[in-house]
Design a protein around this motif. Structure first.
Motif, short mmCIF file in Angstrom:
data_model
loop_
_atom_site.label_atom_id
_atom_site.label_comp_id
_atom_site.label_asym_id
_atom_site.label_seq_id
_atom_site.Cartn_x
_atom_site.Cartn_y
_atom_site.Cartn_z
N PHE A 31 75.11 42.93 10.92
CA PHE A 31 76.08 43.30 9.90
C PHE A 31 75.46 43.97 8.68
O PHE A 31 76.15 44.65 7.95
N HIS A 32 74.17 43.77 8.46
CA HIS A 32 73.56 44.40 7.29
C HIS A 32 72.69 45.59 7.65
O HIS A 32 72.55 46.52 6.88
N GLU A 45 72.81 37.69 13.54
CA GLU A 45 73.99 38.19 12.83
C GLU A 45 73.71 39.06 11.60
O GLU A 45 74.27 40.15 11.48
N PRO A 46 72.83 38.60 10.69
CA PRO A 46 72.60 39.45 9.51
C PRO A 46 72.09 40.85 9.88
O PRO A 46 72.40 41.83 9.21
N THR A 57 66.98 32.99 10.07
CA THR A 57 68.25 33.65 9.76
C THR A 57 68.21 34.25 8.37
O THR A 57 68.64 35.38 8.14
N GLY A 64 72.82 37.70 1.91
CA GLY A 64 72.24 37.82 3.24
C GLY A 64 71.31 39.01 3.33
O GLY A 64 70.29 38.95 3.99
N GLN A 104 73.01 33.48 16.04
CA GLN A 104 73.18 33.18 14.62
C GLN A 104 72.08 33.83 13.80
O GLN A 104 72.30 34.29 12.68
N VAL A 105 70.86 33.85 14.36
CA VAL A 105 69.76 34.50 13.65
C VAL A 105 69.99 36.01 13.61
O VAL A 105 69.67 36.68 12.62
#
Lengths: 707, 283, 318
Positions: A123-124, A119-120, A171, A93, A116-117
């Motif tokens: 978290f990243h 999220e990365p 995403t 990701g 959903q787009v």
């Protein structure tokens, strides 16, 4: 460019195997390739070649039951295999992202797309949820979504397939990865949408300097997007090299076979396809020597004994074949027994004298959308205090006045995108669906509104072959029972006579008579499709509806079935309604073509007429969207939005997406019929001269696969 | 290409729960068949001197308030319970499959009305529906069977209907219609053979439900009547003697649990064996 | 959404009405002469005649139904034949006690059942999973009345920790009240927890195998986010439907469990009514139970829609 640039991804001798009840299944064996920064590498192969397994292995997403090993698996100069699960997770990701095949199943149905787009990024990159959401809207805009704020709040099921795929690409880009893996990203989409997604990927690649690993069975798509290509067969690499050179001058026999199996979108001399004989080897018990040797027309003794090593026939190329140097001059067609040109019968199949076998006039079928309650609306009339109920159901016009005629021995192609009504048309002609209105005449008998009893003689004459080999045969019956049933049903044969006839029919579709005792699950996809054809032929019909009959098959199998259909047509004088979304297949097989859009016909004519200007703008868009291996791209693109709205019967049915729309007249007036040549009809407001002056995306004659 | 291991060729190995369950069911079935010859005493023989005796070498499971041998009664009860389970399931299977096929195949009005009717049936909790049916007439085993069978018709209808709805979409059904096959041929020769696996699995589940429901009705006094040795009835009668004779309740209960566990294992095993997706998933 | 709820409520009212007709019809079929039941075996024909006239049993059925139904609409369920008391207060009291019992059980079922199911799915094929699976096998295989009796044997007779049944109002001490509630509640719960946890486990496993969970993994999300944000919500959808059906089971179970524990609630009342053929009481209790069951189903459907955007937004998309 500094010459000694380090590769972004190095894969050497990647092996993946699964322990099964009785041994080891070798899904991947000795796969090696490298990907330079900014490069796009295509991973091509048919189903079962292990190409998706490569992607999952790189991401570390294969389950614990898979045994993964490699001599070298390095990403950005660092070893991947020795990393901990947590480190791999952080890499996924962020540094490498993937887009899966079917966008609908890859999106979570209960989470808004925007989240959903985002999220990365949360978290990243450690963004706050609200910041990430704002950034996600920006990303959605970048991937070509028009109203990103609205889309971000929507749920996946509210978006069209193309929009879903764009959202998934957004995403994947969210954490700005260096490597983007695309696993059949356009396979589930219509060809016009596919073209748009490919455009998008190309521009993203340039603007972001992305490295791309592109996995596909579609050589045309790979040709369009990738500089280099790596061809997989049965879990092994058989050839790698620059895409253009490999496709122009394939060195490995398998690559040659694949290319020779591909029907070309071209006008002119129609060559018989040269499919690859045989089937994929059993990966639990692979043959000794070269994996491809049982199917290879170039093979020699050594190929059966020793697995070949890589050799290099040209710059940047490597091929796993013992005979690379020796077979250069012998084309695949020559090697497998020569490609006969399709002998064109004098005057074509529709010899003018014979009356048409099938005539359809003004066929109509509509479906009500939603249930009783969906049609109920409360609206406040002007000047009234309270809203009033009204009951006005909306309809989907699957068939909106379709007419056609098919002569004996003629192949009529029917093309259009999904949802245009082509399947409904095929089924309605056979009265598997009852039409609302219109006439169907088969062999002089009107069956449009006849009761089932009177249709029976026509059912013997008109049969159907389906798309999905897995669903078209009853799994509880043997092949023999399946083929014998129509014989019984129409009292054509019974007992020993029926058994003999089953044998003949199996032979007719090039299967051994011993297949009669097998069950469908013991057959491969191509074999099942042949059985489906044999069942349809059992009653000696004169007319076959083929509904996407080759679409679910791999290229090499598809070529064999296409050849078979062509042979049957010639031997038995069969007429076909050949329904497909694949224009190349139609160009290869059909004599005449209907182009269908939203329940109506836009253009019809002989194949050579339809493939050349003058075009209907929709035909033009379809043709230019087909990704091909034999030439560059052309750029007619349809808008995706608006495709969901229903055509209300006013103006031209193509008005919402037409790239050449004229203005108000297209929205209000039904387009006139243009007839540039006898039998060639176009429904459009443009002047014929304008349409005739359009550039042609199709060559006059196909370039040979090997010049 | 889907993720995960490529589908291996189908190989059929009997799952362990199938074998275990089959063994238990077989044992109970044998007990039911051979009960009268194996049992040490007739199930309704009084031994007034040996009333409420704890389990010993003569009375393996002890005796009840009339001195009847609990072991013999439990053996005899297996016959009632199995009959209950199988016969009631047969009732719901016959009605349910027929109605489900009709609803799934013809759809439209028939489907609509049938499903409304099933909703109505389902809007009663099973025990209460059973009680209501039994309350109409004096209780007897046959009526209990019928009542329990009727209670579980909707479940079978639903399963049959949904698998029929799926199968009707299959292309081989369209091929049959393209040959002009009759509705009967399509239903019974093309659809039904493919619809069996989920129906069988559901039915095996229903057998246990039927046994439990039948026992519950007997427990409530609306099923089997004394001096029957129905397990539910035995437990109900034992309630008054819980202080003196725990064995009267415990042994019939344990044997009933064992039977039901066995049938459940069998059903789960069947499901795994018949469902190709679960066969490899190990779920 | 509001429209949908209203529509469903209308349907429930309709269903209840159909049910009232049905109940009325069924009770008419019941054998036994009502007047004779009231007066006893040796009543004279004249006395029976008099009672029948007084109760209106001689009127046409439609009139009888109309009278009965209009009373019910006014909240008057009539007179119990056996207890010779108005049904309304009796029913209300029993319903109150059972509602507490059912609510406690339902909360236990939903929370513990789902929790166990999720744990088993996440720890698939580990010891926890096997333990849950053995537990749920026992749960679905052992009838409630046997659990009840085993519970009484162990906790009341042998250990002497709890009373063996009955009911004590909360006013007479929370401890007593709770001690008499916990037995029936746990018994009632056991079967259903097993049911719910099995179902949650399998739907959770299915969701974890789905493509979007793979996609979430490919995004590199932490495992807990994948579990709770991506998987759980979708996995719960089938569980919710089943929970609604389980409410029906719960009321079936209540009849049995209340009998075992001599708990004077709705279930006992139903069993009593049917056993003694007390027609008005049968009609009243069953109508109430059906209403509760329908409302539970409606609640489940609304929750389902709330969790599933595909239904929530079905009408807004073209």
């Amino acid at each position: 460019m500094s010459p000694p640039e380090a590769p972004l991804l190095e894969v050497e001798d990647l092996c993946v195997s699964y322990a099964t009840g009785f041994g080891v299944l070798r899904a991947l064996h000795g796969v090696s390739f490298r990907l330079m920064p900014g490069e796009a590498l295509g991973l091509a192969g048919e189903s079962g070649s292990g190409k998706s397994t490569v992607a999952l292995a790189l991401l570390g997403l294969l389950g614990p039951e898979a045994a993964v090993s490699a001599r070298r698996l390095r990403f950005g100069g660092r070893d991947l295999l020795s990393r901990s699960p947590e480190e791999k997770r952080r890499l996924r990701g962020r540094a490498m992202a993937i887009v899966f095949q079917d966008p609908f199943t890859a999106l979570n149905p209960s989470i808004p797309v925007g989240r959903q787009v985002a999220e990365p990024m949360v978290f990243h990159r450690g963004l706050a949820e609200s910041e990430a959401l704002a950034a996600a809207i920006g990303l959605l805009h970048q991937v070509g979504i028009r109203r990103p704020e609205v889309v971000a709040r929507s749920y996946p099921h509210q978006l069209s397939g193309g929009m879903q795929q764009r959202a998934l690409i957004a995403t994947a880009l969210a954490a700005e990865p260096e490597l983007l893996i695309l696993d059949e990203p356009t396979t589930a989409l219509d060809v016009t949408i596919e073209a748009q997604i490919l455009d998008l990927l190309e521009s993203l690649r340039r603007s972001r300097r992305l490295s791309i690993l592109f996995i596909s069975h579609n050589l045309g798509v790979i040709h369009r997007l990738c500089e280099s290509v790596c061809i997989l067969y049965a879990g092994e690499v058989c050839e790698t090299g620059p895409t253009k050179t490999v496709f122009r001058d394939p060195a490995h026999p398998y690559t040659r076979g694949l290319l020779a199996s591909l029907p070309r979108l071209a006008v002119g001399d129609r060559k018989r396809l040269s499919p690859i004989p045989g089937t994929l080897p059993d990966l639990e018990d692979p043959p000794p020597g070269c994996l491809f040797h049982p199917r290879c027309p170039y093979g020699e003794l050594r190929c059966r004994r020793e697995a070949p090593l890589f050799s290099s026939p040209g710059p940047q190329r490597s091929v796993r074949c013992w005979r690379v140097g020796e077979i250069g001059g012998v084309s695949w067609e020559e090697a497998v027994g020569g490609a006969r040109p399709l002998a064109d019968e004098a005057g074509g199949p529709a010899a003018k004298a014979s009356p048409p076998l099938v005539v359809v006039r003004d066929l109509r079928k509509r479906y009500r959308l939603g249930g009783f309650w969906d049609a109920l609306r409360w609206e406040k009339p002007a000047g009234r205090k309270f809203p009033r109920p009204s009951w006005a159901p909306r309809f989907l016009h699957a068939l909106d006045g379709v007419s056609l005629a098919i002569a004996p021995g003629e192949v009529l192609g029917l093309v259009g995108e999904s949802g245009c009504g082509k399947t409904t048309l095929g089924r309605t002609i056979l009265r598997l669906i009852d039409p609302d209105d219109g006439a169907i005449v088969v062999d002089g008998r009107e069956i449009g509104s006849a009761p089932e009893r009177e249709i029976r003689p026509v059912r013997r004459l008109a049969q159907i072959v389906f798309q999905n080999p897995d669903s078209s045969l009853n799994p509880r019956k043997t092949v023999g029972e399946i083929i014998a049933r129509p014989l019984e049903r129409f009292g054509l044969a019974s007992g020993a006579q029926a058994r003999r006839r089953v044998g003949e029919l199996l032979e007719m579709v090039r299967l051994a008579p011993s297949y009669a005792s097998r069950y469908p699950h013991q057959l491969s996809g191509g074999e099942k499709q042949r059985v489906g054809i044999a069942r349809a032929l059992a009653t000696s019909p004169r007319f076959l509806v083929c509904d996407e009959a080759v679409s679910a098959l791999d290229v090499s199998v598809q070529a064999a079935v296409l050849n078979l259909l062509e042979d049957l047509r010639r031997e038995l004088g069969l007429a076909f309604l050949f329904i497909t979304h694949d224009l190349s297949v139609v160009a290869h097989l059909a004599h005449r073509v209907l182009v269908m859009y939203r329940g109506g016909i836009c253009e019809e004519g002989a194949i050579a007429q339809v493939l050349r200007p003058p075009f209907h703008p929709y035909t033009e868009a379809l043709l230019s969207a087909v990704p091909r291996i034999d030439r560059g791209r052309s750029r007619i693109r349809l808008r995706e939005e608006g495709a969901a709205a229903e055509f209300d019967g006013r103006g031209c049915r193509f008005q919402d997406r037409c790239p050449r729309i004229l203005g108000k007249v297209c929205r209000t007036v039904t387009p006139p019929l243009l007839e540039p040549a006898p039998g060639h009809r176009i429904h459009c407001h443009h002047r014929l001269e304008t349409l005739a002056a359009l550039p042609s995306p199709v060559d006059a004659a196909p370039p040979g696969a090997i010049p | 290409m889907p993720a995960g291991p490529p589908e291996p060729r189908p190989r059929r190995r009997l799952p362990g729960n199938l074998v275990t369950g089959a063994a238990i069911v077989l044992a109970v079935a044998l007990a039911a068949l051979l009960g009268p010859w194996v049992a040490p005493f007739p199930y309704d023989e009084f031994h007034i001197r040996d009333r409420l005796k704890a389990p010993d070498a003569v009375y393996w499971f002890g005796t009840d308030e009339y001195g009847r041998d609990v072991f013999s009664r439990v053996l005899a009860g297996s016959r009632i319970s199995l009959f209950m389970g199988v016969a009631a399931t047969a009732v719901s299977l016959v009605c349910g499959v027929a109605l489900g096929l009709a609803a799934g195949f013809f759809r439209g009005r028939i489907d609509e009305w049938l499903m409304r009717l099933m909703d109505l049936l389902m809007s009663f909790p099973p025990v209460i529906l059973g009680l209501l049916i039994l309350a109409v007439t004096p209780p007897s085993l046959w009526k209990t069977v019928l009542a329990v069978g009727i209670v579980y018709i909707p479940a079978i209808v639903r399963v049959t209907r949904s698998v029929t709805l799926e199968l009707v979409q299959e292309e081989f059904i369209l091929a049959a219609r393209a040959r002009g096959e009759s509705a009967g041929y399509i239903l019974f020769r093309e659809i039904l053979p493919n619809a069996w696996p989920p129906i069988i699995v559901e039915a095996s589940l229903r057998v246990t439900f039927a046994i439990l429901l039948g026992a519950a009705l007997s427990f409530l006094g609306m099923g089997a009547q004394p001096p029957s040795s129905d397990w539910g009835l035995m437990i109900s009668e034992a309630r008054s003697y819980l202080d003196q004779a725990w064995w009267m309740a415990v042994f019939p209960g344990l044997v009933m649990c064992l039977t039901v566990v066995g049938i459940n294992l069998l059903g789960d095993g069947l499901r795994e064996w018949l469902d190709p997706r679960l066969r490899h998933g190990g779920a | 959404m509001i429209l949908y709820t209203l529509r469903r409520l209308a349907l429930i009212v309709l269903l209840l009405w159909v049910m009232s007709v049905l109940l009325f019809a069924i009770t008419q079929v019941l054998p036994g002469n009502v007047a004779r039941m009231i007066l006893g075996q040796f009543a004279t024909a004249d006395a029976i005649e008099a009672v029948e006239t007084r109760l209106g049993l001689k009127d046409p059925l439609v009139v009888q139904y109309g009278r009965w139904f209009s009373h019910i609409l006014r909240g008057d369920f009539g007179q119990s034949l056996i207890m010779e008391r108005p049904i309304g207060p009796v029913l209300a009291e029993a319903l109150g006690r059972s509602a507490v019992l059912a609510a406690l059980s339902f909360v236990l079922v939903a929370s513990v059942g789902i929790l166990l199911g999720v744990i088993a799915a996440v720890r698939k094929n580990r010891p926890v999973d096997h333990a849950v699976s053995v537990f749920s096998y026992l749960g679905i295989s052992v009838p409630e009345f046997f659990w009840g009796i085993a519970f009484i044997l162990v906790f009341a007779r042998w250990l002497g920790w709890l009373p063996s049944g009955g009911y004590s109002p909360m006013g007479e001490g929370f401890g007593n009240w709770f001690a008499r509630l916990i037995g029936p509640a746990l018994t009632l719960t056991f079967t259903l927890i097993a049911h719910v946890s099995r179902l949650t486990r399998s739907s959770m496993l299915e969701t974890l195998r789905s493509r979007y969970v793979l996609a979430a993994r490919a995004k590199g999300l932490p495992e807990r986010v994948i579990l709770f944000r991506h998987a759980l919500r979708n996995a719960l959808l089938p569980t919710i439907t089943v929970l609604a059906i389980d409410v029906g089971w719960l009321f079936g179970g209540i009849v049995v469990v209340e009998t075992v524990f001599a708990f004077p609630g709705l279930g006992r009342l139903v069993a009593f009514a049917i056993e003694r053929r007390d027609l008005p009481l049968i009609q009243a209790t069953l109508l109430v139970i059906t209403a509760i069951y329908c409302l539970a189903n409606l609640a489940a459907d609304l929750l389902y829609a709330a969790l599933n955007p595909r239904i929530r937004y079905a009408r807004r998309t073209s």
